[in-house]
Design a protein around this motif. Structure first.
Motif, PDB file in Angstrom:
ATOM      1  N   ALA A 142     -22.115  -5.569  -0.691  1.00  0.00           N
ATOM      2  CA  ALA A 142     -21.222  -4.605   0.304  1.00  0.00           C
ATOM      3  C   ALA A 142     -21.047  -5.690   1.414  1.00  0.00           C
ATOM      4  N   ASP A 143     -22.290  -6.534   1.980  1.00  0.00           N
ATOM      5  CA  ASP A 143     -22.173  -7.217   3.026  1.00  0.00           C
ATOM      6  C   ASP A 143     -20.972  -8.278   2.812  1.00  0.00           C
ATOM      7  N   GLN A 144     -21.024  -8.893   1.741  1.00  0.00           N
ATOM      8  CA  GLN A 144     -19.820  -9.716   1.315  1.00  0.00           C
ATOM      9  C   GLN A 144     -18.418  -9.252   1.252  1.00  0.00           C
ATOM     10  N   ILE A 145     -18.231  -8.131   0.870  1.00  0.00           N
ATOM     11  CA  ILE A 145     -16.829  -7.398   1.179  1.00  0.00           C
ATOM     12  C   ILE A 145     -16.803  -7.126   2.250  1.00  0.00           C
ATOM     13  N   SER A 167       0.773  -1.165   0.056  1.00  0.00           N
ATOM     14  CA  SER A 167      -0.033   0.126   0.070  1.00  0.00           C
ATOM     15  C   SER A 167       0.958   1.182   0.002  1.00  0.00           C
ATOM     16  N   PRO A 168       0.255   2.413  -0.112  1.00  0.00           N
ATOM     17  CA  PRO A 168       1.375   3.511  -0.262  1.00  0.00           C
ATOM     18  C   PRO A 168       1.622   3.865   1.200  1.00  0.00           C
ATOM     19  N   HIS A 169       1.211   3.330   2.085  1.00  0.00           N
ATOM     20  CA  HIS A 169       1.605   3.458   3.487  1.00  0.00           C
ATOM     21  C   HIS A 169       2.513   2.561   3.685  1.00  0.00           C
ATOM     22  N   GLY A 170       3.285   1.637   3.113  1.00  0.00           N
ATOM     23  CA  GLY A 170       4.245   0.615   3.402  1.00  0.00           C
ATOM     24  C   GLY A 170       3.935  -0.615   3.967  1.00  0.00           C
ATOM     25  N   SER A 171       2.638  -1.019   4.439  1.00  0.00           N
ATOM     26  CA  SER A 171       2.248  -2.127   4.632  1.00  0.00           C
ATOM     27  C   SER A 171       1.909  -2.862   3.724  1.00  0.00           C
ATOM     28  N   SER A 172       1.877  -4.425   3.663  1.00  0.00           N
ATOM     29  CA  SER A 172       1.586  -5.281   2.503  1.00  0.00           C
ATOM     30  C   SER A 172       0.812  -6.256   2.868  1.00  0.00           C
ATOM     31  N   PHE A 173      -0.123  -6.747   2.015  1.00  0.00           N
ATOM     32  CA  PHE A 173      -1.009  -7.656   2.252  1.00  0.00           C
ATOM     33  C   PHE A 173      -1.498  -7.816   0.772  1.00  0.00           C
ATOM     34  N   SER A 174      -2.337  -8.925   0.422  1.00  0.00           N
ATOM     35  CA  SER A 174      -3.173  -9.258  -0.516  1.00  0.00           C
ATOM     36  C   SER A 174      -4.466  -9.271  -0.329  1.00  0.00           C
ATOM     37  N   LEU A 175      -5.104  -8.714  -1.139  1.00  0.00           N
ATOM     38  CA  LEU A 175      -6.663  -8.630  -0.776  1.00  0.00           C
ATOM     39  C   LEU A 175      -7.374  -9.569  -2.049  1.00  0.00           C
ATOM     40  N   ALA A 185     -11.641  -1.220  -7.053  1.00  0.00           N
ATOM     41  CA  ALA A 185     -11.076  -1.603  -8.279  1.00  0.00           C
ATOM     42  C   ALA A 185     -10.704  -3.368  -8.009  1.00  0.00           C
ATOM     43  N   GLN A 186     -10.032  -3.355  -6.817  1.00  0.00           N
ATOM     44  CA  GLN A 186      -9.510  -4.773  -6.515  1.00  0.00           C
ATOM     45  C   GLN A 186     -10.499  -5.736  -6.209  1.00  0.00           C
ATOM     46  N   PHE A 187     -11.764  -5.110  -5.786  1.00  0.00           N
ATOM     47  CA  PHE A 187     -12.850  -6.173  -5.697  1.00  0.00           C
ATOM     48  C   PHE A 187     -13.864  -6.135  -6.767  1.00  0.00           C
ATOM     49  N   GLY A 188     -13.543  -5.056  -7.881  1.00  0.00           N
ATOM     50  CA  GLY A 188     -14.233  -4.983  -9.023  1.00  0.00           C
ATOM     51  C   GLY A 188     -15.862  -4.497  -8.799  1.00  0.00           C
ATOM     52  N   VAL A 189     -15.884  -3.577  -7.777  1.00  0.00           N
ATOM     53  CA  VAL A 189     -17.260  -2.879  -7.376  1.00  0.00           C
ATOM     54  C   VAL A 189     -17.058  -1.424  -7.526  1.00  0.00           C
ATOM     55  N   THR A 245     -14.479 -12.424  -4.912  1.00  0.00           N
ATOM     56  CA  THR A 245     -15.409 -13.122  -5.422  1.00  0.00           C
ATOM     57  C   THR A 245     -15.855 -12.573  -6.883  1.00  0.00           C
ATOM     58  N   ASN A 246     -16.771 -13.717  -7.475  1.00  0.00           N
ATOM     59  CA  ASN A 246     -17.111 -13.260  -8.819  1.00  0.00           C
ATOM     60  C   ASN A 246     -18.625 -12.732  -8.905  1.00  0.00           C
ATOM     61  N   GLU A 247     -19.055 -12.480  -7.457  1.00  0.00           N
ATOM     62  CA  GLU A 247     -20.565 -12.091  -7.598  1.00  0.00           C
ATOM     63  C   GLU A 247     -20.856 -10.679  -8.276  1.00  0.00           C
ATOM     64  N   ALA A 248     -21.885 -10.451  -8.878  1.00  0.00           N
ATOM     65  CA  ALA A 248     -22.141  -9.209  -9.265  1.00  0.00           C
ATOM     66  C   ALA A 248     -22.593  -8.027  -8.138  1.00  0.00           C
ATOM     67  N   ASN A 249     -22.535  -6.926  -8.595  1.00  0.00           N
ATOM     68  CA  ASN A 249     -22.934  -5.777  -7.467  1.00  0.00           C
ATOM     69  C   ASN A 249     -24.412  -6.063  -7.178  1.00  0.00           C
ATOM     70  N   GLY A 250     -24.676  -5.555  -5.847  1.00  0.00           N
ATOM     71  CA  GLY A 250     -26.046  -5.835  -5.442  1.00  0.00           C
ATOM     72  C   GLY A 250     -26.083  -5.498  -3.979  1.00  0.00           C
ATOM     73  N   PRO A 251     -27.204  -5.565  -3.452  1.00  0.00           N
ATOM     74  CA  PRO A 251     -27.585  -5.204  -2.031  1.00  0.00           C
ATOM     75  C   PRO A 251     -26.900  -5.988  -1.136  1.00  0.00           C
ATOM     76  N   ASP A 252     -26.398  -7.082  -1.432  1.00  0.00           N
ATOM     77  CA  ASP A 252     -25.610  -7.933  -0.524  1.00  0.00           C
ATOM     78  C   ASP A 252     -24.218  -8.090  -0.750  1.00  0.00           C
TER      79      ASP A 252
END
Length: 173
Positions: free
Chosen positions: A29-32, A6-14, A59-63, A20-27
């Motif tokens: 945000a809960d999934q993320i 990340s720009p703040h020096g920490s590292s992790f892979s999300l 962008a990483q989550f595709g939402v 997941t491959n599920e489309a945007n929808g009301p659920d």
């Protein structure tokens, strides 16, 4: 596991472990929110670590950014993150020790004894199968990497560091 800084020096892979491959929808945000909560609980994202900027994370989550903001609002409401607005702002992971105990109790109350027994059986079965496959398929480089991860666990001094080391070992396995 691919790590992204990340720009703040920490590292992790999300994306590699959480998307997941599920489309945007009301659920969605809960999934993320659940995926980020899990990453925090297992130590992939540590206490005090800054999450990527909202646009980057969306962008990483595709939402859409609005979907991500709803997920972050849920995490804020439950004490997983704190968010500062403006320049130098962003979302930071809160002390997982406090959140984990609260969330653990909530989750245990929601589960029946049978559900908990089934989860334990599933976890034991997956762990045993993963260990057996890892042993059969490993080469010297794999064994050296796993030994290093096990050494990281042994040398961890705080509960947060032990949880993160344990998670990384099991993901590596």
């Amino acid at each position: 596991m691919t790590q992204t800084a990340s720009p703040h020096g920490s590292s992790f892979s999300l994306v590699a472990h959480l998307r997941t491959n599920e489309a945007n929808g009301p659920d969605r945000a809960d999934q993320i929110a659940h995926q980020l909560e899990t990453a925090i609980a297992v130590g992939l994202i540590g206490y005090g670590e800054m999450l990527p900027a909202e646009r980057e994370l969306a962008a990483q989550f595709g939402v859409a950014v609005l979907t991500l903001r709803a997920a972050l609002a849920s995490l804020r409401d439950r004490g997983f993150i704190q968010t500062k607005r403006g320049r130098g702002g962003g979302s930071v992971v809160c002390d997982a020790g406090v959140v984990t105990e609260k969330e653990r109790r909530r989750r245990l109350r929601e589960r029946s004894t049978e559900d908990l027994r089934d989860l334990g059986d599933l976890s034991g079965s997956i762990g045993a199968a993963a260990a057996r496959l890892a042993a059969a398929r490993s080469d010297h480089a794999d064994q050296t990497r796993l030994q290093s991860l096990a050494d990281d666990f042994r040398s961890a001094t705080s509960p947060q560091d032990r949880r993160k080391a344990d998670s990384r070992f099991h993901i590596g396995l």
